[in-house]
Design an enzyme around this catalytic site. Structure first.
Site, PDB file in Angstrom:
ATOM      1  N   ILE A  10      -3.367  -0.982 -12.406  1.00 17.84           N
ATOM      2  CA  ILE A  10      -2.860  -0.089 -11.351  1.00 17.84           C
ATOM      3  C   ILE A  10      -1.939   0.985 -11.921  1.00 17.84           C
ATOM      4  O   ILE A  10      -2.079   2.175 -11.623  1.00 17.84           O
ATOM      5  CB  ILE A  10      -2.108  -0.905 -10.270  1.00 17.84           C
ATOM      6  CG1 ILE A  10      -3.047  -1.952  -9.650  1.00 17.84           C
ATOM      7  CG2 ILE A  10      -1.500   0.010  -9.212  1.00 17.84           C
ATOM      8  CD1 ILE A  10      -4.314  -1.397  -9.037  1.00 17.84           C
ATOM      9  N   ASP A  29       5.506   0.463 -20.945  1.00 15.62           N
ATOM     10  CA  ASP A  29       5.000  -0.921 -20.918  1.00 15.62           C
ATOM     11  C   ASP A  29       5.691  -1.688 -22.040  1.00 15.62           C
ATOM     12  O   ASP A  29       5.917  -1.130 -23.119  1.00 15.62           O
ATOM     13  CB  ASP A  29       3.483  -0.942 -21.111  1.00 15.62           C
ATOM     14  CG  ASP A  29       2.873  -2.241 -20.621  1.00 15.62           C
ATOM     15  OD1 ASP A  29       2.148  -2.212 -19.602  1.00 15.62           O
ATOM     16  OD2 ASP A  29       3.142  -3.306 -21.246  1.00 15.62           O
ATOM     17  N   THR A  80       1.896  -9.681 -10.688  1.00 17.25           N
ATOM     18  CA  THR A  80       2.591 -10.716  -9.915  1.00 17.25           C
ATOM     19  C   THR A  80       1.701 -11.957  -9.902  1.00 17.25           C
ATOM     20  O   THR A  80       0.895 -12.139  -8.994  1.00 17.25           O
ATOM     21  CB  THR A  80       2.863 -10.263  -8.466  1.00 17.25           C
ATOM     22  OG1 THR A  80       1.741  -9.504  -8.000  1.00 17.25           O
ATOM     23  CG2 THR A  80       4.096  -9.424  -8.357  1.00 17.25           C
ATOM     24  N   ARG A 146      -4.125   0.140  -3.110  1.00 20.88           N
ATOM     25  CA  ARG A 146      -5.305  -0.257  -2.329  1.00 20.88           C
ATOM     26  C   ARG A 146      -6.619  -0.014  -3.060  1.00 20.88           C
ATOM     27  O   ARG A 146      -7.682  -0.089  -2.448  1.00 20.88           O
ATOM     28  CB  ARG A 146      -5.368   0.578  -1.046  1.00 20.88           C
ATOM     29  CG  ARG A 146      -4.585   0.028   0.118  1.00 20.88           C
ATOM     30  CD  ARG A 146      -4.730   0.951   1.293  1.00 20.88           C
ATOM     31  NE  ARG A 146      -4.133   0.374   2.497  1.00 20.88           N
ATOM     32  CZ  ARG A 146      -3.843   1.080   3.579  1.00 20.88           C
ATOM     33  NH1 ARG A 146      -4.085   2.369   3.602  1.00 20.88           N
ATOM     34  NH2 ARG A 146      -3.319   0.493   4.637  1.00 20.88           N
ATOM     35  N   LYS A 198      -0.389  -5.139   3.055  1.00 21.19           N
ATOM     36  CA  LYS A 198      -1.175  -5.313   1.825  1.00 21.19           C
ATOM     37  C   LYS A 198      -1.861  -6.684   1.807  1.00 21.19           C
ATOM     38  O   LYS A 198      -3.065  -6.809   1.544  1.00 21.19           O
ATOM     39  CB  LYS A 198      -0.251  -5.160   0.608  1.00 21.19           C
ATOM     40  CG  LYS A 198      -0.838  -5.599  -0.696  1.00 21.19           C
ATOM     41  CD  LYS A 198      -1.929  -4.667  -1.129  1.00 21.19           C
ATOM     42  CE  LYS A 198      -2.804  -5.297  -2.191  1.00 21.19           C
ATOM     43  NZ  LYS A 198      -3.814  -4.397  -2.693  1.00 21.19           N
ATOM     44  N   ASN A 202      -6.154  -7.780   2.277  1.00 18.27           N
ATOM     45  CA  ASN A 202      -6.961  -8.626   1.400  1.00 18.27           C
ATOM     46  C   ASN A 202      -7.353  -9.933   2.085  1.00 18.27           C
ATOM     47  O   ASN A 202      -8.425 -10.490   1.825  1.00 18.27           O
ATOM     48  CB  ASN A 202      -6.227  -8.880   0.087  1.00 18.27           C
ATOM     49  CG  ASN A 202      -6.345  -7.685  -0.856  1.00 18.27           C
ATOM     50  OD1 ASN A 202      -7.180  -6.797  -0.637  1.00 18.27           O
ATOM     51  ND2 ASN A 202      -5.534  -7.638  -1.884  1.00 18.27           N
ATOM     52  N   ARG A 205     -10.414  -9.377   4.205  1.00 19.63           N
ATOM     53  CA  ARG A 205     -11.650  -9.362   3.415  1.00 19.63           C
ATOM     54  C   ARG A 205     -12.042 -10.789   3.005  1.00 19.63           C
ATOM     55  O   ARG A 205     -13.206 -11.169   3.065  1.00 19.63           O
ATOM     56  CB  ARG A 205     -11.469  -8.465   2.194  1.00 19.63           C
ATOM     57  CG  ARG A 205     -12.773  -8.011   1.556  1.00 19.63           C
ATOM     58  CD  ARG A 205     -12.573  -6.758   0.724  1.00 19.63           C
ATOM     59  NE  ARG A 205     -13.695  -6.431  -0.123  1.00 19.63           N
ATOM     60  CZ  ARG A 205     -14.767  -5.780   0.294  1.00 19.63           C
ATOM     61  NH1 ARG A 205     -14.871  -5.385   1.539  1.00 19.63           N
ATOM     62  NH2 ARG A 205     -15.762  -5.508  -0.544  1.00 19.63           N
ATOM     63  N   HIS A 236     -25.032  -4.178  15.382  1.00 18.02           N
ATOM     64  CA  HIS A 236     -24.157  -4.129  16.556  1.00 18.02           C
ATOM     65  C   HIS A 236     -22.971  -3.226  16.218  1.00 18.02           C
ATOM     66  O   HIS A 236     -22.398  -3.344  15.123  1.00 18.02           O
ATOM     67  CB  HIS A 236     -23.680  -5.552  16.883  1.00 18.02           C
ATOM     68  CG  HIS A 236     -22.897  -5.647  18.150  1.00 18.02           C
ATOM     69  ND1 HIS A 236     -21.650  -5.080  18.282  1.00 18.02           N
ATOM     70  CD2 HIS A 236     -23.167  -6.237  19.334  1.00 18.02           C
ATOM     71  CE1 HIS A 236     -21.186  -5.307  19.490  1.00 18.02           C
ATOM     72  NE2 HIS A 236     -22.104  -6.011  20.165  1.00 18.02           N
ATOM     73  N   CYS A 252      -7.073 -10.382  -6.552  1.00 22.06           N
ATOM     74  CA  CYS A 252      -6.481 -10.043  -5.258  1.00 22.06           C
ATOM     75  C   CYS A 252      -7.009 -10.901  -4.114  1.00 22.06           C
ATOM     76  O   CYS A 252      -6.263 -11.631  -3.477  1.00 22.06           O
ATOM     77  CB  CYS A 252      -6.776  -8.578  -4.951  1.00 22.06           C
ATOM     78  SG  CYS A 252      -6.400  -7.539  -6.359  1.00 22.06           S
TER      79      CYS A 252
HETATM   80  N1  SAJ Z   1     -17.412 -10.246  -2.570  1.00 24.19           N
HETATM   81  C1  SAJ Z   1     -18.333 -11.013  -1.862  1.00 24.19           C
HETATM   82  N2  SAJ Z   1     -18.972 -10.453  -0.781  1.00 24.19           N
HETATM   83  C2  SAJ Z   1     -18.728  -9.182  -0.393  1.00 24.19           C
HETATM   84  C3  SAJ Z   1     -17.776  -8.407  -1.082  1.00 24.19           C
HETATM   85  C4  SAJ Z   1     -17.127  -8.970  -2.164  1.00 24.19           C
HETATM   86  O1  SAJ Z   1     -18.580 -12.171  -2.199  1.00 24.19           O
HETATM   87  O2  SAJ Z   1     -19.354  -8.753   0.576  1.00 24.19           O
HETATM   88  C5  SAJ Z   1     -16.711 -10.814  -3.733  1.00 24.19           C
HETATM   89  C6  SAJ Z   1     -16.866 -10.000  -5.006  1.00 24.19           C
HETATM   90  O3  SAJ Z   1     -18.060 -10.288  -5.659  1.00 24.19           O
HETATM   91  C7  SAJ Z   1     -15.649 -10.421  -5.796  1.00 24.19           C
HETATM   92  C8  SAJ Z   1     -14.601 -10.648  -4.719  1.00 24.19           C
HETATM   93  O4  SAJ Z   1     -15.313 -10.769  -3.491  1.00 24.19           O
HETATM   94  O5  SAJ Z   1     -15.838 -11.642  -6.484  1.00 24.19           O
HETATM   95  C9  SAJ Z   1     -13.583  -9.531  -4.589  1.00 24.19           C
HETATM   96  O6  SAJ Z   1     -14.193  -8.259  -4.818  1.00 24.19           O
HETATM   97  P1  SAJ Z   1     -13.988  -7.000  -3.869  1.00 24.19           P
HETATM   98  O7  SAJ Z   1     -14.872  -5.929  -4.390  1.00 24.19           O
HETATM   99  O8  SAJ Z   1     -14.143  -7.385  -2.462  1.00 24.19           O
HETATM  100  O9  SAJ Z   1     -12.448  -6.643  -4.014  1.00 24.19           O
HETATM  101  P2  SAJ Z   1     -11.467  -6.385  -5.272  1.00 24.19           P
HETATM  102  O10 SAJ Z   1     -10.755  -7.660  -5.562  1.00 24.19           O
HETATM  103  O11 SAJ Z   1     -12.148  -5.720  -6.395  1.00 24.19           O
HETATM  104  O12 SAJ Z   1     -10.434  -5.342  -4.613  1.00 24.19           O
HETATM  105  C10 SAJ Z   1      -9.727  -5.705  -3.440  1.00 24.19           C
HETATM  106  C11 SAJ Z   1      -9.791  -4.545  -2.435  1.00 24.19           C
HETATM  107  N3  SAJ Z   1      -9.264  -4.981  -1.139  1.00 24.19           N
HETATM  108  C12 SAJ Z   1      -9.924  -4.708   0.025  1.00 24.19           C
HETATM  109  O13 SAJ Z   1     -10.996  -4.160   0.065  1.00 24.19           O
HETATM  110  C13 SAJ Z   1      -9.223  -5.123   1.277  1.00 24.19           C
HETATM  111  C14 SAJ Z   1      -9.001  -3.356  -2.973  1.00 24.19           C
HETATM  112  O14 SAJ Z   1      -8.957  -2.322  -2.007  1.00 24.19           O
HETATM  113  C15 SAJ Z   1      -7.577  -3.795  -3.320  1.00 24.19           C
HETATM  114  O15 SAJ Z   1      -6.833  -2.716  -3.882  1.00 24.19           O
HETATM  115  C16 SAJ Z   1      -7.665  -4.892  -4.361  1.00 24.19           C
HETATM  116  O16 SAJ Z   1      -8.378  -5.993  -3.779  1.00 24.19           O
HETATM  117  C17 SAJ Z   1      -6.259  -5.299  -4.755  1.00 24.19           C
HETATM  118  O17 SAJ Z   1      -5.845  -4.965  -5.883  1.00 24.19           O
HETATM  119  O18 SAJ Z   1      -5.532  -5.877  -3.922  1.00 24.19           O
END
Ligand code: SAJ
Length: 405
Positions: A10, A29, A80, A146, A198, A202, A205, A236, A252
């Site tokens: 980041i 760093d 963290t 983000r 924040k 996550n 998701r 839908h 994350c």
């Molecule tokens: N994954 C699934 N199914 C999906 C989408 C993702 O199984 O439909 C899996 C991915 O393969 C992976 C994991 O989830 O193993 C996470 O990947 P990701 O692409 O969903 O997310 P990250 O960890 O790369 O990034 C996330 C993001 N958060 C959100 O979209 C809410 C990003 O915006 C954040 O900045 C980041 O976490 C963070 O640093 O917090």
């Protein structure tokens, strides 16, 4: 001048982005080797557009050092980690960075924490540092990142952002600084709300993916195609289900929701269950691999290999990856037998059975578990010859010898 503390996933892109948009930036760093690599003109991880951004920022005068600077604004973006046992955040790096900032910061400086922290961390661990050091003149801000690995540069430019500040006027000033490059909307709120948003983003998701993963299991039992069910349901206007997969990795999505469960163990039950559902997926894929082996009369585990070590496609980050999660349970089952693993994105050795070419990988294998759909193989089952494929991400197309979730 802005001093960005912590030049990881980041901090580095943030420092480069600000510098290439006319802000005077020094990146700091404590890892001298990392600083030397940057000063030698090399980036430290692979990311779309990062090398170009690096060149632009260097041209604009960004500097890298191990020293903290005397300046008006500090952005702390150090890791963290979280404790896997008690599920709580370890703020040690944030605390250490903030303490050092307070030693050098001039009167009235702004201290922005970008690192992801659990709600209340700034109040519990950072604010007391200001009081102890007699530095309540320093303004505290939380500006959670983000950006998504794989599209960090584009998302840095376009995503909306949140700035949490004690003093709305300071919040507005920091929002202006981020607006030097950020084309999205910048919401100004208080520190605690910013921390919570924040983690909530996550968690949303994680919960959505857990729902998709549970649907995959339900559809397998019921003999339905989960991808088709999700594709049609998503037509839908108010439904948007994510995709099931082999598990959830990265630093994350599988981590941040635990902050809520760790801090509110009596209340955050639904979130805990979602995390457990996601964590069950690597074993579930393993069971699918066993079914494939049984149907083809394959008993020798040495004939099964894993393609993909990273937590998702086209990144080089292996943190918390489903493959690593899976290997933990494989090792228990196979009493130390090292499963063959290959990932074209991971050059360094991460696990015992890792090989470094597709040829060496495929040699002697009859079953490949495709844990990550890197662009090298996505939609190209022929990349694995005529081997049996276990395909939890549904990236290999349909075929008699393709086992989906
Ligand atoms: N994954 C699934 N199914 C999906 C989408 C993702 O199984 O439909 C899996 C991915 O393969 C992976 C994991 O989830 O193993 C996470 O990947 P990701 O692409 O969903 O997310 P990250 O960890 O790369 O990034 C996330 C993001 N958060 C959100 O979209 C809410 C990003 O915006 C954040 O900045 C980041 O976490 C963070 O640093 O917090």
């Amino acid at each position: 001048m802005v001093n960005v503390i912590g030049l990881g996933y980041i901090g580095l892109p943030t420092a480069l982005m600000m510098a290439s948009h006319g802000v005077e930036v020094v990146g700091t760093d404590y890892n001298a080797e990392l600083v030397a690599t940057l000063n030698a003109g090399h980036t430290t991880f692979k990311e779309e557009g990062l090398d170009e951004l690096f060149a632009k920022a260097v041209g604009a005068g960004v500097r890298f050092t191990t020293e903290y600077q005397v300046c008006g604004t500090y952005i702390v973006s150090v890791p963290t980690p979280y404790d896997k046992v008690d599920k709580k955040i370890d703020p040690a790096y944030v605390v250490a960075a903030c303490e050092t900032v307070l030693e050098v910061a001039p009167e009235g400086a702004v201290l922005v924490v970008e690192s992801t922290v659990s709600p209340g961390t700034v109040d519990r661990f950072v604010r007391p540092l200001l009081v102890e050091a007699g530095r309540e003149d320093v303004a505290l801000v939380h500006a959670p990142e983000r950006i998504i690995p794989g599209n960090m540069v584009g998302e840095l430019l376009r995503n909306n952002r949140t700035i949490g500040a004690d003093d709305p006027e300071v919040g507005r000033r920091v929002a202006e600084l981020y607006a030097s490059f950020c084309q999205g909307e910048i919401a100004v709120t208080d520190v605690r709300t910013a921390e919570m948003t924040k983690v909530v983003e996550n968690t949303f998701r994680a919960v959505n993916i857990a729902f998709a993963n549970e649907l995959a299991k339900v559809c397998r039992v019921g003999g339905m195609d989960v991808r088709e069910v999700i594709r049609i349901s998503n037509k839908h206007p108010r439904v948007n289900i994510l995709q099931p997969g082999p598990g959830v990795g990265g630093h994350c999505i599988p981590v941040d929701p635990w902050f809520l469960v760790g801090d509110y163990p009596e209340t955050a039950n639904f979130i805990r269950l979602a995390l457990q559902t996601n964590a069950s997926m690597p074993e579930y894929v393993l069971r699918r691999a066993h079914e494939a082996m049984a149907e083809h009369g394959i008993a020798d585990p040495a004939k099964v290999g894993i393609y993909g070590l990273t937590y998702k496609e086209d990144v080089d980050d292996v943190r918390e990856s489903p493959t690593l999660q899976m290997l933990e349970s494989v090792e228990e089952h196979l009493c130390g037998h090292a499963v063959k693993v290959y990932d074209p994105w991971v050059e360094r050795d991460v696990v015992p059975g890792q090989v470094h070419s597709m040829e060496e990988f495929l040699d002697g294998l009859e079953v490949v578990v495709v844990m990550v759909g890197h662009s090298q193989v996505k939609g190209r089952p022929e990349a694995f010859g005529d081997r049996i494929l276990v395909d939890p991400r549904d990236v290999m197309g349909d075929g008699e010898n393709v086992y989906k979730l």
